[in-house]
Design a protein around this motif. Structure first.
Motif, PDB file in Angstrom:
ATOM      1  N   VAL A 168       3.481  -0.954   3.917  1.00 48.57           N
ATOM      2  CA  VAL A 168       2.976   0.179   3.850  1.00 48.57           C
ATOM      3  C   VAL A 168       4.259   1.189   3.583  1.00 48.57           C
ATOM      4  O   VAL A 168       4.973   1.252   4.442  1.00 48.57           O
ATOM      5  CB  VAL A 168       2.228   0.628   5.149  1.00 48.57           C
ATOM      6  CG1 VAL A 168       1.555   2.071   4.697  1.00 48.57           C
ATOM      7  CG2 VAL A 168       1.107  -0.410   5.251  1.00 48.57           C
ATOM      8  N   TYR A 169       3.923   1.893   2.319  1.00 44.52           N
ATOM      9  CA  TYR A 169       5.328   2.664   1.897  1.00 44.52           C
ATOM     10  C   TYR A 169       5.040   3.988   1.618  1.00 44.52           C
ATOM     11  O   TYR A 169       3.854   4.143   0.941  1.00 44.52           O
ATOM     12  CB  TYR A 169       6.189   1.989   1.101  1.00 44.52           C
ATOM     13  CG  TYR A 169       5.725   2.126  -0.377  1.00 44.52           C
ATOM     14  CD1 TYR A 169       5.933   2.845  -1.340  1.00 44.52           C
ATOM     15  CD2 TYR A 169       4.689   0.984  -0.791  1.00 44.52           C
ATOM     16  CE1 TYR A 169       5.529   2.873  -2.574  1.00 44.52           C
ATOM     17  CE2 TYR A 169       4.226   0.967  -2.034  1.00 44.52           C
ATOM     18  CZ  TYR A 169       4.690   1.849  -3.005  1.00 44.52           C
ATOM     19  OH  TYR A 169       4.142   1.768  -4.372  1.00 44.52           O
ATOM     20  N   GLN A 170       5.889   4.789   1.683  1.00 46.32           N
ATOM     21  CA  GLN A 170       6.007   6.208   1.182  1.00 46.32           C
ATOM     22  C   GLN A 170       7.015   6.304   0.164  1.00 46.32           C
ATOM     23  O   GLN A 170       8.159   6.215   0.594  1.00 46.32           O
ATOM     24  CB  GLN A 170       6.295   7.327   2.341  1.00 46.32           C
ATOM     25  CG  GLN A 170       6.265   8.671   1.827  1.00 46.32           C
ATOM     26  CD  GLN A 170       6.238   9.721   3.018  1.00 46.32           C
ATOM     27  OE1 GLN A 170       6.291   9.420   4.242  1.00 46.32           O
ATOM     28  NE2 GLN A 170       6.490  10.966   2.571  1.00 46.32           N
ATOM     29  N   ASP A 171       6.821   6.725  -1.251  1.00 48.55           N
ATOM     30  CA  ASP A 171       7.921   6.858  -2.104  1.00 48.55           C
ATOM     31  C   ASP A 171       8.745   8.052  -1.821  1.00 48.55           C
ATOM     32  O   ASP A 171       7.951   9.045  -2.121  1.00 48.55           O
ATOM     33  CB  ASP A 171       7.296   6.626  -3.553  1.00 48.55           C
ATOM     34  CG  ASP A 171       8.401   6.656  -4.704  1.00 48.55           C
ATOM     35  OD1 ASP A 171       9.635   6.830  -4.127  1.00 48.55           O
ATOM     36  OD2 ASP A 171       8.321   6.210  -5.733  1.00 48.55           O
ATOM     37  N   LYS A 172       9.863   8.101  -1.300  1.00 44.24           N
ATOM     38  CA  LYS A 172      10.557   9.194  -1.245  1.00 44.24           C
ATOM     39  C   LYS A 172      11.850   9.040  -2.347  1.00 44.24           C
ATOM     40  O   LYS A 172      12.936   9.763  -1.933  1.00 44.24           O
ATOM     41  CB  LYS A 172      11.244   9.311   0.298  1.00 44.24           C
ATOM     42  CG  LYS A 172       9.883   9.489   1.141  1.00 44.24           C
ATOM     43  CD  LYS A 172      10.351   9.325   2.513  1.00 44.24           C
ATOM     44  CE  LYS A 172      10.453  10.794   3.069  1.00 44.24           C
ATOM     45  NZ  LYS A 172      10.938  10.888   4.448  1.00 44.24           N
ATOM     46  N   SER A 173      11.738   8.456  -3.406  1.00 44.75           N
ATOM     47  CA  SER A 173      12.873   8.467  -4.232  1.00 44.75           C
ATOM     48  C   SER A 173      12.943   9.607  -5.250  1.00 44.75           C
ATOM     49  O   SER A 173      13.737   9.459  -6.147  1.00 44.75           O
ATOM     50  CB  SER A 173      12.728   7.106  -4.834  1.00 44.75           C
ATOM     51  OG  SER A 173      11.532   7.196  -5.995  1.00 44.75           O
ATOM     52  N   ASP A 174      12.184  10.514  -5.188  1.00 43.30           N
ATOM     53  CA  ASP A 174      12.112  11.820  -6.055  1.00 43.30           C
ATOM     54  C   ASP A 174      12.043  11.375  -7.477  1.00 43.30           C
ATOM     55  O   ASP A 174      12.562  11.765  -8.454  1.00 43.30           O
ATOM     56  CB  ASP A 174      13.244  12.598  -5.992  1.00 43.30           C
ATOM     57  CG  ASP A 174      13.722  13.335  -4.689  1.00 43.30           C
ATOM     58  OD1 ASP A 174      12.392  13.640  -4.095  1.00 43.30           O
ATOM     59  OD2 ASP A 174      14.571  13.503  -4.007  1.00 43.30           O
ATOM     60  N   GLY A 175      10.880  10.285  -7.571  1.00 41.05           N
ATOM     61  CA  GLY A 175      10.662   9.755  -8.954  1.00 41.05           C
ATOM     62  C   GLY A 175      11.446   8.752  -9.625  1.00 41.05           C
ATOM     63  O   GLY A 175      11.247   8.299 -10.725  1.00 41.05           O
ATOM     64  N   ILE A 207       0.952  -1.189   0.107  1.00 45.93           N
ATOM     65  CA  ILE A 207       0.026   0.007  -0.064  1.00 45.93           C
ATOM     66  C   ILE A 207       0.838   1.200  -0.083  1.00 45.93           C
ATOM     67  O   ILE A 207       1.573   1.219   0.760  1.00 45.93           O
ATOM     68  CB  ILE A 207      -0.829   0.096   1.165  1.00 45.93           C
ATOM     69  CG1 ILE A 207      -1.801  -1.302   1.421  1.00 45.93           C
ATOM     70  CG2 ILE A 207      -1.902   1.411   1.244  1.00 45.93           C
ATOM     71  CD1 ILE A 207      -2.405  -1.186   2.823  1.00 45.93           C
ATOM     72  N   GLN A 208       0.844   1.997  -1.218  1.00 53.07           N
ATOM     73  CA  GLN A 208       1.605   3.383  -0.888  1.00 53.07           C
ATOM     74  C   GLN A 208       0.579   4.435  -0.376  1.00 53.07           C
ATOM     75  O   GLN A 208      -0.639   4.548  -0.810  1.00 53.07           O
ATOM     76  CB  GLN A 208       1.746   3.820  -2.489  1.00 53.07           C
ATOM     77  CG  GLN A 208       2.598   5.092  -2.375  1.00 53.07           C
ATOM     78  CD  GLN A 208       3.087   5.489  -3.798  1.00 53.07           C
ATOM     79  OE1 GLN A 208       2.324   4.847  -4.787  1.00 53.07           O
ATOM     80  NE2 GLN A 208       3.946   6.376  -3.978  1.00 53.07           N
ATOM     81  N   VAL A 209       1.172   5.205   0.496  1.00 47.12           N
ATOM     82  CA  VAL A 209       0.640   6.401   1.303  1.00 47.12           C
ATOM     83  C   VAL A 209       1.536   7.295   1.171  1.00 47.12           C
ATOM     84  O   VAL A 209       2.686   7.536   0.780  1.00 47.12           O
ATOM     85  CB  VAL A 209       0.191   5.838   2.731  1.00 47.12           C
ATOM     86  CG1 VAL A 209      -0.522   4.692   3.009  1.00 47.12           C
ATOM     87  CG2 VAL A 209       1.682   5.566   3.687  1.00 47.12           C
ATOM     88  N   GLU A 210       0.725   8.622   1.255  1.00 44.98           N
ATOM     89  CA  GLU A 210       1.377   9.895   1.356  1.00 44.98           C
ATOM     90  C   GLU A 210       2.251  10.049   2.688  1.00 44.98           C
ATOM     91  O   GLU A 210       3.429  10.824   2.407  1.00 44.98           O
ATOM     92  CB  GLU A 210       0.539  11.255   1.185  1.00 44.98           C
ATOM     93  CG  GLU A 210      -0.253  11.086  -0.103  1.00 44.98           C
ATOM     94  CD  GLU A 210      -1.294  12.170  -0.079  1.00 44.98           C
ATOM     95  OE1 GLU A 210      -1.154  13.284   0.543  1.00 44.98           O
ATOM     96  OE2 GLU A 210      -2.135  12.519  -1.122  1.00 44.98           O
ATOM     97  N   ASP A 211       1.947   9.774   3.773  1.00 48.31           N
ATOM     98  CA  ASP A 211       2.890   9.870   5.057  1.00 48.31           C
ATOM     99  C   ASP A 211       2.865   8.759   5.668  1.00 48.31           C
ATOM    100  O   ASP A 211       1.779   8.374   6.487  1.00 48.31           O
ATOM    101  CB  ASP A 211       2.195  11.084   5.530  1.00 48.31           C
ATOM    102  CG  ASP A 211       3.039  11.431   6.993  1.00 48.31           C
ATOM    103  OD1 ASP A 211       3.703  10.693   7.397  1.00 48.31           O
ATOM    104  OD2 ASP A 211       2.745  12.604   7.325  1.00 48.31           O
TER     105      ASP A 211
END
Length: 137
Positions: A126-133, A79-83
């Motif tokens: 549960v993750y937040q993608d912080k890879s800058d794209g 699950i991708q979440v914003e925060d």
């Protein structure tokens, strides 16, 4: 050939408990609940996260198929979440089972994530993608 995964069908031991977990803890919207006959027990719950659907079905109707298997074993969902930190805190407040990984951690590929189990042992990252794209989900 183009293909798109749109849903997952999970067999569960207690459909009401699982529905409540996915709706109240994870935040999925309940789309539909069906019984095989009027006034009968719930036979299917359909929940949705955006365009992805989770369909819950009672395992007891398929006891023979699951005789030598354990629910939740061998499947890991995401699950991708914003925060992710805020979502983690929400899960703690709701009493979710976080014991899989503990608190959110930063991964080398750019995700910040943690894992939790649903009532039947299905594991969700549960993750937040912080890879800058750099990571495309």
């Amino acid at each position: 050939m183009n293909a798109k995964v749109t849903s997952v069908f999970l067999y569960v031991s207690d459909i009401v408990r699982s529905r409540d977990f996915y709706h109240e803890v994870v935040g999925a919207g309940v789309v539909q609940e069906l019984a095989e006959y009027e006034g009968g027990p719930i036979a299917l719950v359909v929940l949705r996260f955006g365009s992805f659907t989770i369909m819950l079905h009672p395992q007891d109707a398929h006891d023979e198929e699951f005789r030598d298997q354990r629910l939740g074993l061998g499947i890991h969902l995401q699950i991708q979440v914003e925060d992710v930190d805020r979502f983690y805190q929400h899960c703690i407040e709701q009493g979710a089972i976080i014991g899989v990984s503990g608190e959110p951690v930063d991964q080398s590929w750019g995700w910040r994530e943690f894992a939790l189990r649903d009532p039947d042992g299905y594991v969700w990252s549960v993750y937040q993608d912080k890879s800058d794209g750099h990571w495309t989900s």
